[in-house]
Design a protein around this motif. Structure first.
Motif, PDB file in Angstrom:
ATOM      1  N   ASP A 128       0.833  -1.205   0.000  1.00 39.33           N
ATOM      2  CA  ASP A 128       0.000   0.000   0.000  1.00 39.33           C
ATOM      3  C   ASP A 128       0.870   1.259   0.000  1.00 39.33           C
ATOM      4  O   ASP A 128       0.520   2.274  -0.616  1.00 39.33           O
ATOM      5  CB  ASP A 128      -0.913   0.012   1.224  1.00 39.33           C
ATOM      6  N   PHE A 129       1.991   1.181   0.696  1.00 40.75           N
ATOM      7  CA  PHE A 129       2.914   2.315   0.722  1.00 40.75           C
ATOM      8  C   PHE A 129       3.594   2.517  -0.628  1.00 40.75           C
ATOM      9  O   PHE A 129       3.769   3.649  -1.098  1.00 40.75           O
ATOM     10  CB  PHE A 129       3.973   2.094   1.807  1.00 40.75           C
ATOM     11  N   LEU A 130       3.959   1.420  -1.273  1.00 39.49           N
ATOM     12  CA  LEU A 130       4.714   1.496  -2.519  1.00 39.49           C
ATOM     13  C   LEU A 130       3.857   1.811  -3.742  1.00 39.49           C
ATOM     14  O   LEU A 130       4.360   2.363  -4.728  1.00 39.49           O
ATOM     15  CB  LEU A 130       5.449   0.172  -2.771  1.00 39.49           C
ATOM     16  N   ALA A 131       2.586   1.458  -3.700  1.00 38.27           N
ATOM     17  CA  ALA A 131       1.739   1.552  -4.897  1.00 38.27           C
ATOM     18  C   ALA A 131       1.791   2.919  -5.577  1.00 38.27           C
ATOM     19  O   ALA A 131       1.943   2.996  -6.809  1.00 38.27           O
ATOM     20  CB  ALA A 131       0.298   1.171  -4.555  1.00 38.27           C
ATOM     21  N   LEU A 210      -1.840  10.215 -10.321  1.00 34.96           N
ATOM     22  CA  LEU A 210      -2.681  11.257  -9.733  1.00 34.96           C
ATOM     23  C   LEU A 210      -3.815  10.642  -8.902  1.00 34.96           C
ATOM     24  O   LEU A 210      -4.139  11.135  -7.815  1.00 34.96           O
ATOM     25  CB  LEU A 210      -3.251  12.157 -10.824  1.00 34.96           C
ATOM     26  N   ILE A 211      -4.407   9.571  -9.415  1.00 37.75           N
ATOM     27  CA  ILE A 211      -5.492   8.903  -8.694  1.00 37.75           C
ATOM     28  C   ILE A 211      -4.985   8.334  -7.376  1.00 37.75           C
ATOM     29  O   ILE A 211      -5.582   8.550  -6.309  1.00 37.75           O
ATOM     30  CB  ILE A 211      -6.110   7.789  -9.557  1.00 37.75           C
ATOM     31  N   LEU A 212      -3.861   7.604  -7.434  1.00 36.11           N
ATOM     32  CA  LEU A 212      -3.327   6.958  -6.235  1.00 36.11           C
ATOM     33  C   LEU A 212      -2.797   7.981  -5.236  1.00 36.11           C
ATOM     34  O   LEU A 212      -2.957   7.821  -4.019  1.00 36.11           O
ATOM     35  CB  LEU A 212      -2.222   5.975  -6.610  1.00 36.11           C
ATOM     36  N   PHE A 213      -2.148   9.027  -5.740  1.00 31.70           N
ATOM     37  CA  PHE A 213      -1.603  10.048  -4.849  1.00 31.70           C
ATOM     38  C   PHE A 213      -2.730  10.760  -4.106  1.00 31.70           C
ATOM     39  O   PHE A 213      -2.648  10.998  -2.895  1.00 31.70           O
ATOM     40  CB  PHE A 213      -0.778  11.054  -5.652  1.00 31.70           C
ATOM     41  N   TRP A 214      -3.791  11.083  -4.837  1.00 25.48           N
ATOM     42  CA  TRP A 214      -4.945  11.729  -4.199  1.00 25.48           C
ATOM     43  C   TRP A 214      -5.601  10.777  -3.196  1.00 25.48           C
ATOM     44  O   TRP A 214      -5.915  11.173  -2.061  1.00 25.48           O
ATOM     45  CB  TRP A 214      -5.950  12.153  -5.256  1.00 25.48           C
ATOM     46  N   TYR A 215      -5.794   9.535  -3.578  1.00 24.94           N
ATOM     47  CA  TYR A 215      -6.499   8.568  -2.734  1.00 24.94           C
ATOM     48  C   TYR A 215      -5.715   8.240  -1.465  1.00 24.94           C
ATOM     49  O   TYR A 215      -6.310   8.041  -0.397  1.00 24.94           O
ATOM     50  CB  TYR A 215      -6.749   7.291  -3.528  1.00 24.94           C
ATOM     51  N   SER A 216      -4.392   8.192  -1.568  1.00 22.01           N
ATOM     52  CA  SER A 216      -3.569   7.778  -0.423  1.00 22.01           C
ATOM     53  C   SER A 216      -3.179   8.936   0.483  1.00 22.01           C
ATOM     54  O   SER A 216      -2.413   8.744   1.431  1.00 22.01           O
ATOM     55  CB  SER A 216      -2.304   7.062  -0.919  1.00 22.01           C
ATOM     56  N   ARG A 220      -6.050   4.927   4.681  1.00 19.44           N
ATOM     57  CA  ARG A 220      -6.997   4.020   4.044  1.00 19.44           C
ATOM     58  C   ARG A 220      -6.865   2.633   4.665  1.00 19.44           C
ATOM     59  O   ARG A 220      -5.813   2.274   5.196  1.00 19.44           O
ATOM     60  CB  ARG A 220      -6.729   3.930   2.542  1.00 19.44           C
ATOM     61  N   PRO A 221      -7.923   1.833   4.602  1.00 13.15           N
ATOM     62  CA  PRO A 221      -7.834   0.465   5.131  1.00 13.15           C
ATOM     63  C   PRO A 221      -6.776  -0.335   4.377  1.00 13.15           C
ATOM     64  O   PRO A 221      -6.478  -0.054   3.214  1.00 13.15           O
ATOM     65  CB  PRO A 221      -9.239  -0.106   4.881  1.00 13.15           C
ATOM     66  N   ARG A 222      -6.233  -1.307   5.079  1.00 14.12           N
ATOM     67  CA  ARG A 222      -5.266  -2.193   4.447  1.00 14.12           C
ATOM     68  C   ARG A 222      -5.879  -2.817   3.187  1.00 14.12           C
ATOM     69  O   ARG A 222      -7.067  -3.100   3.150  1.00 14.12           O
ATOM     70  CB  ARG A 222      -4.837  -3.282   5.427  1.00 14.12           C
ATOM     71  N   SER A 226      -3.374  -0.785  -2.660  1.00 10.97           N
ATOM     72  CA  SER A 226      -2.871  -1.829  -3.566  1.00 10.97           C
ATOM     73  C   SER A 226      -3.966  -2.286  -4.525  1.00 10.97           C
ATOM     74  O   SER A 226      -3.718  -2.507  -5.719  1.00 10.97           O
ATOM     75  CB  SER A 226      -2.359  -3.023  -2.762  1.00 10.97           C
ATOM     76  N   GLY A 227      -5.176  -2.434  -4.006  1.00 12.89           N
ATOM     77  CA  GLY A 227      -6.286  -2.855  -4.843  1.00 12.89           C
ATOM     78  C   GLY A 227      -6.608  -1.844  -5.922  1.00 12.89           C
ATOM     79  O   GLY A 227      -6.874  -2.212  -7.074  1.00 12.89           O
ATOM     80  N   LEU A 228      -6.569  -0.562  -5.567  1.00 11.33           N
ATOM     81  CA  LEU A 228      -6.853   0.478  -6.549  1.00 11.33           C
ATOM     82  C   LEU A 228      -5.774   0.504  -7.630  1.00 11.33           C
ATOM     83  O   LEU A 228      -6.076   0.710  -8.816  1.00 11.33           O
ATOM     84  CB  LEU A 228      -6.947   1.842  -5.860  1.00 11.33           C
ATOM     85  N   PHE A 229      -4.523   0.284  -7.230  1.00 13.33           N
ATOM     86  CA  PHE A 229      -3.448   0.229  -8.215  1.00 13.33           C
ATOM     87  C   PHE A 229      -3.654  -0.930  -9.188  1.00 13.33           C
ATOM     88  O   PHE A 229      -3.576  -0.754 -10.409  1.00 13.33           O
ATOM     89  CB  PHE A 229      -2.094   0.074  -7.526  1.00 13.33           C
ATOM     90  N   ALA A 230      -3.898  -2.126  -8.655  1.00 13.39           N
ATOM     91  CA  ALA A 230      -4.070  -3.305  -9.510  1.00 13.39           C
ATOM     92  C   ALA A 230      -5.253  -3.124 -10.456  1.00 13.39           C
ATOM     93  O   ALA A 230      -5.161  -3.425 -11.654  1.00 13.39           O
ATOM     94  CB  ALA A 230      -4.247  -4.553  -8.655  1.00 13.39           C
TER      95      ALA A 230
END
Length: 287
Positions: A128-131, A210-216, A220-222, A226-230
């Protein structure tokens, strides 16, 4: 309007290194640099509790090895198996055939598992941190593909697109001056292709980042990031494959339209949906 691809893939010629420094290698370095800077920022913001910059450096180094080793092995398994069977040393010639994202992803996950066990961290907390750190590297990598004139798109069938001489048997080998003359006379328009590499850079790289940066930005729950990235990568890659030229030695896998890239993206989409559903069952977001 058509554009003739006329970019030297070698950024710098060196007398001590006959192959020179390629733009593709520089793009890899930029991707790793972006991951380092973004990761350090997230560490300082307390996004990954209990981990300092030194431990993050170890994680990033392991991830770099995973990308290179996994990416190459993945390419050989998914796209170059026949070449490897006839010549096992093909595995080591990374200048022939390139890398596979899906293989690189598996390599990174293996590195993350090892690092997480050693650091006594949950594997998906690490992922989740790396995504959010991955898409910039994807963007630079696809730009490198474009500069190198590889992994081109399908024909546009229009009077616009990019002409990749390396993609055409009857153009490959002609001098740059000859190609320019033919292009200026309008004789190369039928070779115009989609710049699928740049579309991938925009979708899998910039937009997904941009999506992941905004979302994270918020806890967020564990499994959620990662799920959003995949899911995001799988959907974007699946869509881009409709304008990307299938690999010549593979073609369409089934149904005369499904490519290997789309086939490999389906498990990622399924995994992303599964992880997002699993994240909804977590009691509370991670601190």
């Amino acid at each position: 309007m058509t554009i003739l691809h006329d970019i030297d893939p070698v950024a710098l010629q060196l007398p001590i290194w006959p192959h020179g420094i390629h733009w593709y290698g520089i793009m890899y370095l930029l991707g790793f640099a972006a991951a380092f800077l973004l990761g350090r920022q997230r560490i300082r913001a307390g996004t990954f509790a209990g981990i300092d910059e030194n431990r993050f450096g170890d994680l990033l180094f392991n991830g770099m090895l995973g990308v290179v080793i996994g990416g190459r092995i993945g390419y050989v398994l998914f796209y170059g198996w026949s070449d490897f069977v006839s010549d096992p040393l093909f595995l080591l010639r990374i200048n022939e055939g390139g890398m596979s994202f899906h293989g690189g992803l598996l390599g990174v996950m293996a590195a993350v598992v090892i690092w997480s066990v050693q650091s006594k961290k949950h594997v998906f907390d690490t992922l989740d941190f790396l995504a959010p750190l991955v898409p910039p590297g994807l963007m630079f990598g696809r730009i490198g593909n474009y500069i190198g004139g590889e992994l081109w798109g399908r024909y546009t069938g229009k009077d616009w697109g990019i002409i990749f001489p390396r993609a055409e048997a009857d153009l490959y080998g002609q001098s740059a001056n000859q190609l320019r003359v033919l292009h200026e006379s309008g004789l190369l328009e039928r070779y115009a292709r989609y710049p699928s590499q740049l579309v991938q850079a925009a979708l899998e790289g910039l937009l997904l980042f941009l999506i992941l940066f905004w979302y994270s930005r918020k806890p967020r729950p564990r499994y959620a990031v990662s799920g959003l990235f995949a899911l995001g990568y799988g959907v974007f890659r699946f869509l881009v494959e409709f304008i990307r030229q299938p690999d010549a030695d593979i073609g369409y896998v089934i149904w005369n339209w499904l490519t290997m890239g789309q086939l490999l993206s389906l498990p990622m989409i399924a995994l992303g949906i599964f992880l997002l559903v699993l994240s909804r069952r977590q009691k509370e977001p991670k601190a």
